[in-house]
Enzyme design. Structure first.
Site, PDB file in Angstrom:
ATOM      1  N   ASP A  39       0.871  -1.180   0.000  1.00  0.00           N
ATOM      2  CA  ASP A  39       0.000   0.000   0.000  1.00  0.00           C
ATOM      3  C   ASP A  39       0.910   1.232   0.000  1.00  0.00           C
ATOM      4  O   ASP A  39       1.926   1.239   0.702  1.00  0.00           O
ATOM      5  CB  ASP A  39      -0.881  -0.004   1.261  1.00  0.00           C
ATOM      6  N   PHE A  89      -6.617  -4.350  -4.929  1.00  0.00           N
ATOM      7  CA  PHE A  89      -7.545  -3.274  -4.573  1.00  0.00           C
ATOM      8  C   PHE A  89      -6.961  -1.898  -4.899  1.00  0.00           C
ATOM      9  O   PHE A  89      -7.712  -0.951  -5.111  1.00  0.00           O
ATOM     10  CB  PHE A  89      -7.812  -3.266  -3.053  1.00  0.00           C
ATOM     11  N   LYS A  93     -10.274   6.227  -6.260  1.00  0.00           N
ATOM     12  CA  LYS A  93     -11.699   5.895  -6.379  1.00  0.00           C
ATOM     13  C   LYS A  93     -12.655   7.073  -6.243  1.00  0.00           C
ATOM     14  O   LYS A  93     -13.871   6.866  -6.135  1.00  0.00           O
ATOM     15  CB  LYS A  93     -12.053   4.845  -5.336  1.00  0.00           C
ATOM     16  N   SER A 133     -16.353  -2.678 -10.219  1.00  0.00           N
ATOM     17  CA  SER A 133     -17.467  -1.912  -9.645  1.00  0.00           C
ATOM     18  C   SER A 133     -18.707  -2.027 -10.518  1.00  0.00           C
ATOM     19  O   SER A 133     -18.611  -2.147 -11.750  1.00  0.00           O
ATOM     20  CB  SER A 133     -17.044  -0.445  -9.559  1.00  0.00           C
ATOM     21  N   THR A 135     -20.333   0.262 -11.280  1.00  0.00           N
ATOM     22  CA  THR A 135     -20.335   1.486 -12.074  1.00  0.00           C
ATOM     23  C   THR A 135     -20.167   1.155 -13.569  1.00  0.00           C
ATOM     24  O   THR A 135     -20.594   1.934 -14.425  1.00  0.00           O
ATOM     25  CB  THR A 135     -19.248   2.461 -11.565  1.00  0.00           C
ATOM     26  N   TYR A 158     -13.099   7.668 -13.337  1.00  0.00           N
ATOM     27  CA  TYR A 158     -12.937   6.549 -12.409  1.00  0.00           C
ATOM     28  C   TYR A 158     -13.617   5.286 -12.959  1.00  0.00           C
ATOM     29  O   TYR A 158     -13.024   4.211 -13.029  1.00  0.00           O
ATOM     30  CB  TYR A 158     -13.530   6.926 -11.037  1.00  0.00           C
ATOM     31  N   LYS A 162     -12.142   1.418 -14.434  1.00  0.00           N
ATOM     32  CA  LYS A 162     -12.595   0.062 -14.095  1.00  0.00           C
ATOM     33  C   LYS A 162     -12.934  -0.710 -15.372  1.00  0.00           C
ATOM     34  O   LYS A 162     -12.576  -1.878 -15.527  1.00  0.00           O
ATOM     35  CB  LYS A 162     -13.802   0.109 -13.149  1.00  0.00           C
ATOM     36  N   LEU A 208     -22.474   8.078   0.682  1.00  0.00           N
ATOM     37  CA  LEU A 208     -23.607   8.338   1.567  1.00  0.00           C
ATOM     38  C   LEU A 208     -23.349   7.943   3.033  1.00  0.00           C
ATOM     39  O   LEU A 208     -23.560   8.755   3.939  1.00  0.00           O
ATOM     40  CB  LEU A 208     -24.843   7.583   1.035  1.00  0.00           C
ATOM     41  N   GLY A 305     -24.087  12.968 -12.762  1.00  0.00           N
ATOM     42  CA  GLY A 305     -23.478  11.648 -12.936  1.00  0.00           C
ATOM     43  C   GLY A 305     -24.158  10.545 -12.137  1.00  0.00           C
ATOM     44  O   GLY A 305     -23.868   9.367 -12.329  1.00  0.00           O
TER      45      GLY A 305
HETATM   46  C1  UD1 Z   1     -20.275   6.087  -5.963  1.00  0.00           C
HETATM   47  C2  UD1 Z   1     -19.624   6.269  -7.295  1.00  0.00           C
HETATM   48  C3  UD1 Z   1     -19.286   4.905  -7.847  1.00  0.00           C
HETATM   49  C4  UD1 Z   1     -18.390   4.159  -6.869  1.00  0.00           C
HETATM   50  C5  UD1 Z   1     -19.081   4.064  -5.510  1.00  0.00           C
HETATM   51  C6  UD1 Z   1     -18.169   3.470  -4.475  1.00  0.00           C
HETATM   52  C7  UD1 Z   1     -20.614   8.340  -8.140  1.00  0.00           C
HETATM   53  C8  UD1 Z   1     -21.449   8.949  -9.213  1.00  0.00           C
HETATM   54  N1  UD1 Z   1     -20.481   7.007  -8.184  1.00  0.00           N
HETATM   55  O1  UD1 Z   1     -21.478   5.371  -6.165  1.00  0.00           O
HETATM   56  O2  UD1 Z   1     -18.656   5.059  -9.081  1.00  0.00           O
HETATM   57  O3  UD1 Z   1     -18.122   2.868  -7.356  1.00  0.00           O
HETATM   58  O4  UD1 Z   1     -19.435   5.375  -5.076  1.00  0.00           O
HETATM   59  O5  UD1 Z   1     -18.878   3.260  -3.302  1.00  0.00           O
HETATM   60  O6  UD1 Z   1     -20.074   9.026  -7.311  1.00  0.00           O
HETATM   61  N2  UD1 Z   1     -26.059  10.647  -1.673  1.00  0.00           N
HETATM   62  C9  UD1 Z   1     -26.697  11.743  -1.114  1.00  0.00           C
HETATM   63  N3  UD1 Z   1     -25.975  12.614  -0.353  1.00  0.00           N
HETATM   64  C10 UD1 Z   1     -24.627  12.441  -0.137  1.00  0.00           C
HETATM   65  C11 UD1 Z   1     -23.974  11.329  -0.695  1.00  0.00           C
HETATM   66  C12 UD1 Z   1     -24.715  10.450  -1.478  1.00  0.00           C
HETATM   67  O7  UD1 Z   1     -27.910  11.921  -1.296  1.00  0.00           O
HETATM   68  O8  UD1 Z   1     -24.027  13.289   0.541  1.00  0.00           O
HETATM   69  C13 UD1 Z   1     -26.822   9.690  -2.481  1.00  0.00           C
HETATM   70  C14 UD1 Z   1     -26.389   9.626  -3.925  1.00  0.00           C
HETATM   71  O9  UD1 Z   1     -27.084  10.540  -4.718  1.00  0.00           O
HETATM   72  C15 UD1 Z   1     -26.731   8.165  -4.260  1.00  0.00           C
HETATM   73  C16 UD1 Z   1     -26.597   7.415  -2.935  1.00  0.00           C
HETATM   74  O10 UD1 Z   1     -26.624   8.411  -1.935  1.00  0.00           O
HETATM   75  O11 UD1 Z   1     -28.059   8.098  -4.664  1.00  0.00           O
HETATM   76  C17 UD1 Z   1     -25.308   6.647  -2.842  1.00  0.00           C
HETATM   77  O12 UD1 Z   1     -24.248   7.529  -3.137  1.00  0.00           O
HETATM   78  P1  UD1 Z   1     -22.709   7.098  -2.984  1.00  0.00           P
HETATM   79  O13 UD1 Z   1     -22.492   6.507  -1.639  1.00  0.00           O
HETATM   80  O14 UD1 Z   1     -21.869   8.269  -3.359  1.00  0.00           O
HETATM   81  O15 UD1 Z   1     -22.543   5.906  -3.999  1.00  0.00           O
HETATM   82  P2  UD1 Z   1     -22.814   5.887  -5.595  1.00  0.00           P
HETATM   83  O16 UD1 Z   1     -23.086   7.232  -6.141  1.00  0.00           O
HETATM   84  O17 UD1 Z   1     -23.832   4.849  -5.839  1.00  0.00           O
END
Ligand code: UD1
Length: 348
Positions: A39, A89, A93, A133, A135, A158, A162, A208, A305
């Protein structure tokens, strides 16, 4: 028969101090493997290696260097040609950062993969598990998404790294006698039950779950919910959240599948999810339930996105790997919250 430490099979985990990597190192060690971690600590901390030692009683061998460095990677392989397998890994990201600096992402994520493949070719290391992913599917036309669903044009650099990595692997494996399993993760969440390891986002979290727990602990004022007008039952996007400990177990299964010659082809792909989709509001409600805390949040516009909804068809992975995610969204939120609270006490 229990193997002695001399007989333990050696597995290299690149990015083993990172979020999914560290949980996988724990799982591998608990399944009797001898683990070596490489790492560069770009997005992780050396302390994680000590924590792995606390959890498992064994501190993995640790090499701090960058796999983009061809000479260092080659020297590593020269003294470790007896690897039973590699789980790769190590990669950048962050979606937003990848759009601001595409070459940083292409160089890091692709050159490191090619250096590893060259090492495997030159020193005859056969088995690679690659961290991919969901994605790569973009917004799928049909849900749940199967491994055979088409790969869509990437929405981020990103995501494109992948997709490109998968293509590099698809064409390289046959040529060099390397077996690969690409694991397409859905949304990893949660932390080890010990709360000694977990997700450590750099700066303001993009994802999130860490944003939720950092808000609850008081590091952020409130969560912004990105969009409430999606074509979903409650208007917020749907994802397949999977506990990082379930994900880690799947890597052990994948390594054993290759070592035991159970693969059906040189290049296999599996979806790793729970098969269930939850909306952002459902994730918030789950967090509130398990933490007993009210989470401050507000609706804001959509994040560019973001896709509307995606969840996995896990039947192929369940059947072929004999693996199934065991933990639910509440378990994920409970462990993520326990980890955030441990971090607040200075446990890093
Ligand atoms: C994101 C990445 C994806 C990556 C993955 C890793 C994007 C567009 N995609 O996926 O490429 O493989 O993380 O875990 O960034 N949300 C909110 N508020 C926040 C954060 C997130 O409402 O502050 C919502 C987002 O709109 C989404 C959901 O929560 O609907 C999940 O978001 P997130 O955890 O960022 O994951 P992904 O977007 O699915």
């Amino acid at each position: 028969m229990k193997k002695t430490s001399e007989q333990k099979l050696k597995v290299l985990v690149t990015g083993g101090a990172g979020y999914i990597g560290s949980h996988t190192v724990v799982a591998l060690q608990q399944h009797g493997f001898r683990v070596i971690v490489i790492d560069n600590l770009f997005n992780s901390h050396a302390g994680v290696i000590d924590r792995i030692g606390e959890i498992t009683g064994v501190k993995p061998e640790f090499h701090e260097f960058d796999l983009v460095d061809t000479d260092k990677t080659d020297s590593f392989f020269a003294s470790n040609a007896d690897l039973a397998g590699i789980i790769h890994f190590a990669a950048y990201k962050a979606v937003g950062e990848s759009m601001e600096n595409p070459l940083m992402y292409y160089r890091n994520n692709l050159v490191s993969l090619m250096n590893i493949l060259e090492g495997m070719r030159n020193y005859k290391v056969a088995n690679l598990v690659f961290s991919s992913s969901c994605t790569v599917y973009g917004q799928p036309d049909e849900l749940p998404v199967k491994e055979t669903s088409p790969v869509k044009e990437a929405l981020s650099v990103y995501g494109n790294t992948k997709q490109m990595s998968e293509e590099i692997l698809r064409f390289s494996v046959g040529a060099y006698g390397i077996k690969t399993i690409a694991l397409r993760y859905f949304n990893p969440v949660g932390a080890h039950e010990s709360a000694l390891i977990g997700e450590l986002p750099r700066g303001v979290p993009n994802n999130l779950a860490p944003f939720i727990t950092q808000t609850a602990i008081g590091r952020r004022d409130r969560l912004s919910v990105f969009g409430s007008d999606y074509n979903t039952p409650d208007g917020t996007p749907i994802r397949d959240y999977i506990h990082v400990v379930d994900l880690a177990e799947a890597h052990v299964v994948a390594v054993n599948r290759m070592i035991g010659n159970k693969t059906k082809s040189d290049y296999e792909i599996f979806n790793l999810g729970t098969g269930k989709g939850y909306s952002v509001l459902e994730a918030i409600r789950s967090f509130e339930k398990v933490s007993g805390q009210k989470l401050p949040y507000k609706f804001v516009g959509r994040r560019s996105g973001d896709i509307e909804q995606v969840w996995a068809d896990t039947s192929y992975a369940n059947r072929e790997l004999g693996w199934k995610a065991e933990k639910d969204l509440d378990d994920m939120m409970r462990s993520a919250w326990k980890w955030e609270q441990a971090l607040a006490k200075g446990n890093k």
